[in-house]
Design an enzyme around this catalytic site. Sequence first.
Site, PDB file in Angstrom:
ATOM      1  N   CYS A 115     -37.598 -11.156  18.379  1.00  0.00           N
ATOM      2  CA  CYS A 115     -37.361  -9.716  18.618  1.00  0.00           C
ATOM      3  C   CYS A 115     -38.648  -8.907  18.584  1.00  0.00           C
ATOM      4  O   CYS A 115     -38.693  -7.782  19.069  1.00  0.00           O
ATOM      5  CB  CYS A 115     -36.388  -9.161  17.591  1.00  0.00           C
ATOM      6  N   HIS A 255     -37.237  -1.760  16.803  1.00  0.00           N
ATOM      7  CA  HIS A 255     -36.314  -2.809  17.251  1.00  0.00           C
ATOM      8  C   HIS A 255     -34.952  -2.476  16.658  1.00  0.00           C
ATOM      9  O   HIS A 255     -34.841  -2.007  15.522  1.00  0.00           O
ATOM     10  CB  HIS A 255     -36.800  -4.176  16.763  1.00  0.00           C
ATOM     11  N   ASN A 285     -27.712  -5.676  19.569  1.00  0.00           N
ATOM     12  CA  ASN A 285     -29.083  -6.164  19.391  1.00  0.00           C
ATOM     13  C   ASN A 285     -29.511  -6.894  20.669  1.00  0.00           C
ATOM     14  O   ASN A 285     -28.998  -7.964  20.986  1.00  0.00           O
ATOM     15  CB  ASN A 285     -29.111  -7.107  18.181  1.00  0.00           C
TER      16      ASN A 285
HETATM   17  O1  UT7 Z   1     -32.844  -9.304  15.438  1.00  0.00           O
HETATM   18  C1  UT7 Z   1     -32.143 -10.319  14.758  1.00  0.00           C
HETATM   19  C2  UT7 Z   1     -32.225 -10.193  13.331  1.00  0.00           C
HETATM   20  N1  UT7 Z   1     -30.947 -10.191  12.661  1.00  0.00           N
HETATM   21  C3  UT7 Z   1     -30.608  -9.160  11.900  1.00  0.00           C
HETATM   22  O2  UT7 Z   1     -31.274  -8.142  11.871  1.00  0.00           O
HETATM   23  C4  UT7 Z   1     -29.408  -9.285  11.007  1.00  0.00           C
HETATM   24  C5  UT7 Z   1     -29.645  -8.657   9.668  1.00  0.00           C
HETATM   25  N2  UT7 Z   1     -28.420  -8.677   8.891  1.00  0.00           N
HETATM   26  C6  UT7 Z   1     -27.399  -7.842   9.119  1.00  0.00           C
HETATM   27  O3  UT7 Z   1     -27.452  -7.009  10.016  1.00  0.00           O
HETATM   28  C7  UT7 Z   1     -26.203  -7.907   8.209  1.00  0.00           C
HETATM   29  O4  UT7 Z   1     -26.514  -8.733   7.118  1.00  0.00           O
HETATM   30  C8  UT7 Z   1     -24.895  -8.421   8.912  1.00  0.00           C
HETATM   31  C9  UT7 Z   1     -24.408  -7.379   9.915  1.00  0.00           C
HETATM   32  C10 UT7 Z   1     -25.155  -9.736   9.608  1.00  0.00           C
HETATM   33  C11 UT7 Z   1     -23.802  -8.621   7.879  1.00  0.00           C
HETATM   34  O5  UT7 Z   1     -23.541  -7.394   7.211  1.00  0.00           O
HETATM   35  P1  UT7 Z   1     -23.444  -7.334   5.627  1.00  0.00           P
HETATM   36  O6  UT7 Z   1     -23.121  -5.959   5.266  1.00  0.00           O
HETATM   37  O7  UT7 Z   1     -24.713  -7.952   5.079  1.00  0.00           O
HETATM   38  O8  UT7 Z   1     -22.196  -8.228   5.356  1.00  0.00           O
HETATM   39  P2  UT7 Z   1     -22.089  -9.551   4.454  1.00  0.00           P
HETATM   40  O9  UT7 Z   1     -22.682 -10.700   5.169  1.00  0.00           O
HETATM   41  O10 UT7 Z   1     -22.549  -9.238   3.056  1.00  0.00           O
HETATM   42  O11 UT7 Z   1     -20.522  -9.737   4.389  1.00  0.00           O
HETATM   43  C12 UT7 Z   1     -19.655  -8.788   3.777  1.00  0.00           C
HETATM   44  C13 UT7 Z   1     -18.219  -9.198   4.039  1.00  0.00           C
HETATM   45  C14 UT7 Z   1     -17.972 -10.681   3.779  1.00  0.00           C
HETATM   46  O12 UT7 Z   1     -16.643 -10.802   3.282  1.00  0.00           O
HETATM   47  P3  UT7 Z   1     -16.380 -10.988   1.699  1.00  0.00           P
HETATM   48  O13 UT7 Z   1     -17.127 -12.227   1.294  1.00  0.00           O
HETATM   49  O14 UT7 Z   1     -16.941  -9.742   1.065  1.00  0.00           O
HETATM   50  O15 UT7 Z   1     -14.911 -11.084   1.625  1.00  0.00           O
HETATM   51  C15 UT7 Z   1     -18.029 -11.278   5.170  1.00  0.00           C
HETATM   52  O16 UT7 Z   1     -17.280 -12.464   5.277  1.00  0.00           O
HETATM   53  O17 UT7 Z   1     -17.912  -8.969   5.425  1.00  0.00           O
HETATM   54  C16 UT7 Z   1     -17.419 -10.181   6.001  1.00  0.00           C
HETATM   55  N3  UT7 Z   1     -17.819 -10.217   7.403  1.00  0.00           N
HETATM   56  C17 UT7 Z   1     -17.097  -9.653   8.374  1.00  0.00           C
HETATM   57  N4  UT7 Z   1     -15.930  -8.987   8.363  1.00  0.00           N
HETATM   58  C18 UT7 Z   1     -15.457  -8.519   9.532  1.00  0.00           C
HETATM   59  C19 UT7 Z   1     -18.953 -10.758   7.946  1.00  0.00           C
HETATM   60  N5  UT7 Z   1     -18.958 -10.556   9.262  1.00  0.00           N
HETATM   61  C20 UT7 Z   1     -17.820  -9.871   9.554  1.00  0.00           C
HETATM   62  C21 UT7 Z   1     -17.271  -9.356  10.750  1.00  0.00           C
HETATM   63  N6  UT7 Z   1     -16.093  -8.696  10.683  1.00  0.00           N
HETATM   64  N7  UT7 Z   1     -17.892  -9.505  11.946  1.00  0.00           N
END
Ligand code: UT7
Length: 330
Positions: A115, A255, A285
């Site tokens: 990216c 980005h 993204n």
């Molecule tokens: O340019 C590429 C670089 N990549 C990035 O910049 C990604 C950086 N990371 C992020 O943007 C975030 O970490 C994510 C968007 C990927 C995830 O968001 P988060 O707020 O960190 O969520 P999390 O991984 O802590 O998950 C929270 C909850 C989990 O459920 P439990 O364990 O609390 O029950 C996940 O299973 O949200 C759940 N979850 C979802 N729920 C609905 C994860 N993905 C989803 C989804 N829909 N798509």
Amino acid sequence: MHDFSAGIIGTGKYIPGKVITNHDLEKMVDTSDEWIIKRTGIKKRHILEDGIPSYKMGIKAAEQAISDAGINPEDIDLIITTTEAPDYLSPSMACLIQKGINAKNAAAFDLNAACTGFVYAMVVAQKFIESGYYRYVLIVSNEGLSRVVDWKSRNTCVLFGDAAGAVVLGKVDRQFGIKESYLASFGDLGHNLTIPCCYISDEEKNKRSENMERTIWQDGSEVFTFAVRSMTDATRIILDKAGISVKDMDYLIPHQANLRIINGAAKRLEISDEQIGVILHETGNISSASIPVVLDIFSKNGKFKNGNTLIFVAFGGGLTCGSLRFLWGK
Ligand code: UT7
């Protein structure tokens, strides 16, 4: 000291017509429009139609940028394409685009800094132009990420989209163009965001579902922490190098991976919302295409005025990050 700078003399973009909304994704994986908007800021993403190679987006973006620059394809000396999802390893995306736009006098190569690719490519182009080696450099950030997404994995499929952005760089008045820059890589953190290609370890295989070995996998929270820290640090480094403060900056063009990452960095830097160029809600993204696509939209709708101070800042796979100060104007 040169009597000119390397600057942007034309911009272009291509965003595919096919749209996948958050509501569409609700029918594909266990997610919700509410979760995606709250956790990422993304409302929809554009996806290439099946059967169309990704470099066709780059051709369209490049043609616009060349026409905007008021030059001909034969005038281009070098094409640098940044991409995380090349159609082929050989020929490079840059050579495919060269053929497509008939830039028969250009050298062409791909640059992979994920990216952060556009920021890296800007600095490479600057060196070629300021040394006098080349007159016109075309950068095409060509990202067909839908081709490397596991559409059954809610952890990643809600985040990414397809698009291409292009700029032509040439000589501009010394008061404009690329100024201070900063490029960094953190290979020891590379395992946090992977897209295997010609080799895949058992460990990487185990992270993915069956037959999805060549897809994006990331440790979302590790990348998130890195992203906020590196975007904040990289912006501060440029402000310090330039001897200016946030108030002297007209726009931060970051980005765009997650609105919470952008807001997290902006809060630490005390940057107001009006100073940030964001399109993520419309595109998801789009990796290295984020910054050039914003540049094309903002320059063509008259947001940028001559002499405006812009800071480009990006982070991505590798892991990598980079930033530069750019003074808008020809
Ligand atoms: O340019 C590429 C670089 N990549 C990035 O910049 C990604 C950086 N990371 C992020 O943007 C975030 O970490 C994510 C968007 C990927 C995830 O968001 P988060 O707020 O960190 O969520 P999390 O991984 O802590 O998950 C929270 C909850 C989990 O459920 P439990 O364990 O609390 O029950 C996940 O299973 O949200 C759940 N979850 C979802 N729920 C609905 C994860 N993905 C989803 C989804 N829909 N798509």
